[in-house]
Design an enzyme around this catalytic site. Sequence first.
Site, mmCIF file in Angstrom:
data_model
loop_
_atom_site.group_PDB
_atom_site.id
_atom_site.type_symbol
_atom_site.label_atom_id
_atom_site.label_comp_id
_atom_site.label_asym_id
_atom_site.label_seq_id
_atom_site.Cartn_x
_atom_site.Cartn_y
_atom_site.Cartn_z
ATOM 1 N N TYR A 58 48.250 -7.427 -10.714
ATOM 2 C CA TYR A 58 46.492 -8.107 -10.388
ATOM 3 C C TYR A 58 45.335 -6.963 -10.984
ATOM 4 C CZ TYR A 58 49.271 -8.880 -5.856
ATOM 5 O OH TYR A 58 50.072 -10.157 -5.296
ATOM 6 N N SER A 197 49.324 -15.352 0.678
ATOM 7 C CA SER A 197 49.199 -16.989 0.791
ATOM 8 C C SER A 197 48.895 -17.705 2.071
ATOM 9 C CB SER A 197 49.566 -17.463 -0.515
ATOM 10 O OG SER A 197 49.439 -17.043 -2.144
ATOM 11 N N GLY A 202 43.844 -21.234 0.233
ATOM 12 C CA GLY A 202 42.121 -21.680 1.420
ATOM 13 C C GLY A 202 42.517 -23.150 1.492
ATOM 14 N N LEU A 204 44.309 -24.001 3.339
ATOM 15 C CA LEU A 204 44.707 -24.411 4.820
ATOM 16 C C LEU A 204 42.604 -24.265 6.228
ATOM 17 C CD1 LEU A 204 47.800 -22.972 6.099
ATOM 18 C CD2 LEU A 204 47.163 -25.757 6.548
ATOM 19 N N GLY A 206 39.881 -26.159 5.001
ATOM 20 C CA GLY A 206 39.337 -27.649 5.133
ATOM 21 C C GLY A 206 38.539 -27.558 4.168
HETATM 22 N N1 LIG Z 1 54.199 -10.893 -3.674
HETATM 23 C C1 LIG Z 1 53.682 -12.332 -4.384
HETATM 24 O O1 LIG Z 1 54.067 -12.705 -4.748
HETATM 25 C C2 LIG Z 1 51.989 -13.015 -4.003
HETATM 26 C C3 LIG Z 1 52.368 -13.807 -5.014
HETATM 27 C C4 LIG Z 1 50.439 -14.423 -4.344
HETATM 28 C C5 LIG Z 1 49.648 -13.251 -3.321
HETATM 29 N N2 LIG Z 1 49.790 -12.228 -2.667
HETATM 30 C C6 LIG Z 1 49.115 -11.730 -2.053
HETATM 31 O O2 LIG Z 1 48.834 -11.773 -1.235
HETATM 32 C C7 LIG Z 1 47.123 -12.220 -0.712
HETATM 33 C C8 LIG Z 1 47.274 -13.380 -0.261
HETATM 34 O O3 LIG Z 1 46.799 -14.712 -0.472
HETATM 35 P P1 LIG Z 1 46.802 -15.332 -1.986
HETATM 36 O O4 LIG Z 1 45.666 -14.329 -2.141
HETATM 37 O O5 LIG Z 1 47.411 -16.068 -3.079
HETATM 38 O O6 LIG Z 1 45.945 -16.618 -0.823
HETATM 39 P P2 LIG Z 1 44.694 -16.696 0.456
HETATM 40 O O7 LIG Z 1 44.861 -15.360 1.629
HETATM 41 O O8 LIG Z 1 46.392 -18.236 1.020
HETATM 42 O O9 LIG Z 1 43.896 -17.021 0.431
HETATM 43 C C9 LIG Z 1 42.849 -16.240 -0.022
HETATM 44 C C10 LIG Z 1 41.929 -17.440 -0.300
HETATM 45 O O10 LIG Z 1 41.378 -18.030 0.816
HETATM 46 C C11 LIG Z 1 40.025 -18.723 1.331
HETATM 47 N N3 LIG Z 1 39.455 -17.934 2.406
HETATM 48 C C12 LIG Z 1 39.735 -16.502 2.846
HETATM 49 N N4 LIG Z 1 39.877 -16.471 4.392
HETATM 50 C C13 LIG Z 1 38.830 -17.293 4.682
HETATM 51 C C14 LIG Z 1 38.364 -17.812 5.829
HETATM 52 N N5 LIG Z 1 38.025 -17.148 6.459
HETATM 53 N N6 LIG Z 1 37.560 -18.730 5.927
HETATM 54 C C15 LIG Z 1 37.568 -19.704 4.485
HETATM 55 N N7 LIG Z 1 38.264 -20.178 3.423
HETATM 56 C C16 LIG Z 1 39.134 -17.966 3.155
HETATM 57 C C17 LIG Z 1 39.128 -17.923 0.201
HETATM 58 O O11 LIG Z 1 39.247 -18.527 -1.177
HETATM 59 P P3 LIG Z 1 38.101 -19.220 -1.959
HETATM 60 O O12 LIG Z 1 36.691 -18.745 -0.269
HETATM 61 O O13 LIG Z 1 36.952 -19.128 -2.519
HETATM 62 O O14 LIG Z 1 37.642 -20.643 -0.761
HETATM 63 C C18 LIG Z 1 40.367 -16.500 -0.459
HETATM 64 O O15 LIG Z 1 40.287 -15.803 -1.898
HETATM 65 C C19 LIG Z 1 46.693 -11.660 -2.662
HETATM 66 O O16 LIG Z 1 45.557 -10.908 -2.747
HETATM 67 C C20 LIG Z 1 48.087 -10.783 -2.679
HETATM 68 O O17 LIG Z 1 47.401 -10.323 -2.348
HETATM 69 C C21 LIG Z 1 51.598 -11.533 -3.470
#
Ligand SMILES: NC(=O)c1ccc[n+]([C@@H]2O[C@H](COP(=O)([O-])OP(=O)(O)OC[C@H]3O[C@@H](n4cnc5c(N)ncnc54)[C@H](OP(=O)(O)O)[C@@H]3O)[C@@H](O)[C@H]2O)c1
Length: 322
Positions: A58, A197, A202, A204, A206
Amino acid sequence: MRYVPLDTPKPISKIGLGTWQFGSREWGYGPDYEQRAAQIVRRALDLGVTLFDTAEIYGFGRSERILGAALGDDRAKVVVASKIFPVLPLAPVVQQRAVASAARLGVAGIDLYQVHQPNPVVADTTTMRGMRALQDVGLVGEVGVSNYGLRRWRFAEAALGRRVLSNQVRYSMVDRGPEKDLIPYAEQAGRIVIAYSPLGQGFLSGRYDARNPPAGAVRRANPYFLPENLERGTELIATLREVADAHDATPSQIALAYLLRHPNVVAIPGASGVEQMERNAAAAEIDLADDEHAALVAAAHAFRPVTGLAAVPKLIRARTRK
Ligand SMILES: NC(=O)c1ccc[n+]([C@@H]2O[C@H](COP(=O)([O-])OP(=O)(O)OC[C@H]3O[C@@H](n4cnc5c(N)ncnc54)[C@H](OP(=O)(O)O)[C@@H]3O)[C@@H](O)[C@H]2O)c1
């Protein structure tokens, strides 16, 4: 905050903090995000979050540095989880890379050290030999894997000769694959599924629709944010809103509560600001009624996005239109 009901050296909160966003330009959060990232970490600590997930890949080490600095002296109180990107995960390489990650994080030991994804060529036997040596000298607490199927997770455990505590996989209301076998295994064997994720990046929340998709390279490459899929998701978001209204909550909080119903599942949403972190932490307290859960399952099941190869030309077209 609620914690996983398992015997671990430090309690593991049901909501953790994902930090791929830290130091990673591809999320499009701009230069002042680094300061906000530190505030998000501090607020998470206040709210009882004990699981902080990062990876050497990252921001090419920047996420680990930002996280370590923001945790400061609290590093020892929480579960710091990082991951090796397994380009050549032979035992000696695993050991060197763990030392480098610990240095960037500023920790004496990495509480949970995960293999970021299965290597198609290098067997887990040598990778886990490296992990075992790291555990034996105390540089690594628990070993985890990520993006592993059940068979390979169990093989990794046999190779390690100890528990591989967690498997970090994509799990959300729009990606429910882990419900088939990984979550049942975790429940039966006392392991943890770490949902990444968990908000479908994001989708979900909405917050986005066909006329208002998110910015940034990560989500431009995610088929869920194709206008067609945002359109197809309308009913699912409507159901999330309906359940959310009954709990005085938001769709994102309900999407997280759906996952956390499983005792051995923790979710690690990323956050673009402190308020999101606060809402995500509060989601750990929401208990869904059976009929609400059933309505969410039905809505998730009815959502049929265009994904895989069929989505590729659409993604290219969407990108060239920008
Ligand atoms: N192991 C792997 O291969 C792998 C792959 C992917 C991710 N990950 C890990 O998983 C973590 C999370 O996954 P992700 O970042 O891909 O997806 P996620 O957590 O599903 O989405 C994060 C995004 O959703 C929005 N969000 C977060 N909380 C919110 C809320 N309360 N209300 C509205 N919008 C909200 C924000 O974007 P906006 O505000 O810009 O809309 C945020 O950047 C990563 O940071 C990483 O540590 C691991």
